[in-house]
Motif scaffolding. Structure first.
Motif, PDB file in Angstrom:
ATOM      1  N   VAL A  30       0.869  -1.168   0.000  1.00 42.00           N
ATOM      2  CA  VAL A  30       0.000   0.000   0.000  1.00 42.00           C
ATOM      3  C   VAL A  30       0.908   1.220   0.000  1.00 42.00           C
ATOM      4  O   VAL A  30       1.854   1.300   0.772  1.00 42.00           O
ATOM      5  CB  VAL A  30      -0.900  -0.003   1.256  1.00 42.00           C
ATOM      6  N   LYS A  31       0.621   2.164  -0.886  1.00 43.80           N
ATOM      7  CA  LYS A  31       1.483   3.343  -0.990  1.00 43.80           C
ATOM      8  C   LYS A  31       1.561   4.072   0.343  1.00 43.80           C
ATOM      9  O   LYS A  31       2.628   4.337   0.857  1.00 43.80           O
ATOM     10  CB  LYS A  31       0.977   4.265  -2.088  1.00 43.80           C
TER      11      LYS A  31
ATOM     12  N   ASP B 267     -13.738   6.858  -2.002  1.00 39.59           N
ATOM     13  CA  ASP B 267     -14.248   7.015  -3.364  1.00 39.59           C
ATOM     14  C   ASP B 267     -15.116   5.836  -3.751  1.00 39.59           C
ATOM     15  O   ASP B 267     -16.166   6.000  -4.376  1.00 39.59           O
ATOM     16  CB  ASP B 267     -13.094   7.157  -4.360  1.00 39.59           C
ATOM     17  N   SER B 268     -14.714   4.627  -3.367  1.00 35.42           N
ATOM     18  CA  SER B 268     -15.497   3.437  -3.686  1.00 35.42           C
ATOM     19  C   SER B 268     -16.845   3.482  -2.985  1.00 35.42           C
ATOM     20  O   SER B 268     -17.876   3.141  -3.575  1.00 35.42           O
ATOM     21  CB  SER B 268     -14.738   2.175  -3.270  1.00 35.42           C
TER      22      SER B 268
ATOM     23  N   ARG C 227      -8.513   7.188   0.978  1.00 37.82           N
ATOM     24  CA  ARG C 227      -9.175   7.954  -0.091  1.00 37.82           C
ATOM     25  C   ARG C 227      -9.799   7.014  -1.117  1.00 37.82           C
ATOM     26  O   ARG C 227     -10.911   7.244  -1.602  1.00 37.82           O
ATOM     27  CB  ARG C 227      -8.175   8.882  -0.767  1.00 37.82           C
ATOM     28  N   HIS C 228      -9.097   5.941  -1.449  1.00 40.08           N
ATOM     29  CA  HIS C 228      -9.620   4.978  -2.419  1.00 40.08           C
ATOM     30  C   HIS C 228     -10.891   4.323  -1.888  1.00 40.08           C
ATOM     31  O   HIS C 228     -11.875   4.185  -2.612  1.00 40.08           O
ATOM     32  CB  HIS C 228      -8.561   3.920  -2.710  1.00 40.08           C
ATOM     33  N   GLU C 229     -10.884   3.934  -0.612  1.00 37.57           N
ATOM     34  CA  GLU C 229     -12.073   3.313  -0.028  1.00 37.57           C
ATOM     35  C   GLU C 229     -13.231   4.304   0.046  1.00 37.57           C
ATOM     36  O   GLU C 229     -14.378   3.937  -0.189  1.00 37.57           O
ATOM     37  CB  GLU C 229     -11.736   2.760   1.350  1.00 37.57           C
TER      38      GLU C 229
ATOM     39  N   ASP D 174      -3.138   7.060   3.807  1.00 37.63           N
ATOM     40  CA  ASP D 174      -4.043   8.109   3.318  1.00 37.63           C
ATOM     41  C   ASP D 174      -4.588   7.775   1.931  1.00 37.63           C
ATOM     42  O   ASP D 174      -5.776   7.956   1.655  1.00 37.63           O
ATOM     43  CB  ASP D 174      -3.323   9.457   3.264  1.00 37.63           C
ATOM     44  N   ALA D 175      -3.730   7.268   1.059  1.00 38.41           N
ATOM     45  CA  ALA D 175      -4.178   6.886  -0.288  1.00 38.41           C
ATOM     46  C   ALA D 175      -5.178   5.743  -0.210  1.00 38.41           C
ATOM     47  O   ALA D 175      -6.174   5.723  -0.949  1.00 38.41           O
ATOM     48  CB  ALA D 175      -2.987   6.496  -1.149  1.00 38.41           C
ATOM     49  N   GLN D 176      -4.940   4.798   0.678  1.00 38.03           N
ATOM     50  CA  GLN D 176      -5.861   3.669   0.833  1.00 38.03           C
ATOM     51  C   GLN D 176      -7.221   4.157   1.324  1.00 38.03           C
ATOM     52  O   GLN D 176      -8.264   3.733   0.823  1.00 38.03           O
ATOM     53  CB  GLN D 176      -5.275   2.639   1.801  1.00 38.03           C
TER      54      GLN D 176
END
Length: 75
Positions: free
Chosen positions: A32-33, A44-45, A40-42, A36-38
């Motif tokens: 996982v990068k 958005d989903s 944000r992705h969740e 925070d990116a994880q």
């Protein structure tokens, strides 16, 4: 005696083969990068899922479909 020794040898080989492969670089790990990116992705989903559910509800209302199957009447 030979059967027990062979069984023990196979058991040890099976137990340590995964550990050897992990250290040899055979396994691929997905990193996982950053958290925070994880998140944000969740988020958005979840937002896309909510929009799709609202659109489906509006379509059902417009065309007169019910979200549930009608209750079955017993004779």
């Amino acid at each position: 005696m030979l059967k027990k020794a062979l069984s023990a040898l196979l058991l040890c080989g099976a137990l340590f083969s995964g550990q050897y492969a992990a250290h040899a670089g055979e396994h691929t790990f997905f990193r996982v990068k950053n958290p925070d990116a994880q998140l944000r992705h969740e988020a958005d989903s979840d937002e896309l899922r909510a929009v799709a559910e609202e659109a489906a509800d509006a379509l059902r209302e417009r065309h007169g479909f019910s979200a549930r199957k009608p209750a079955r009447q017993l004779p």
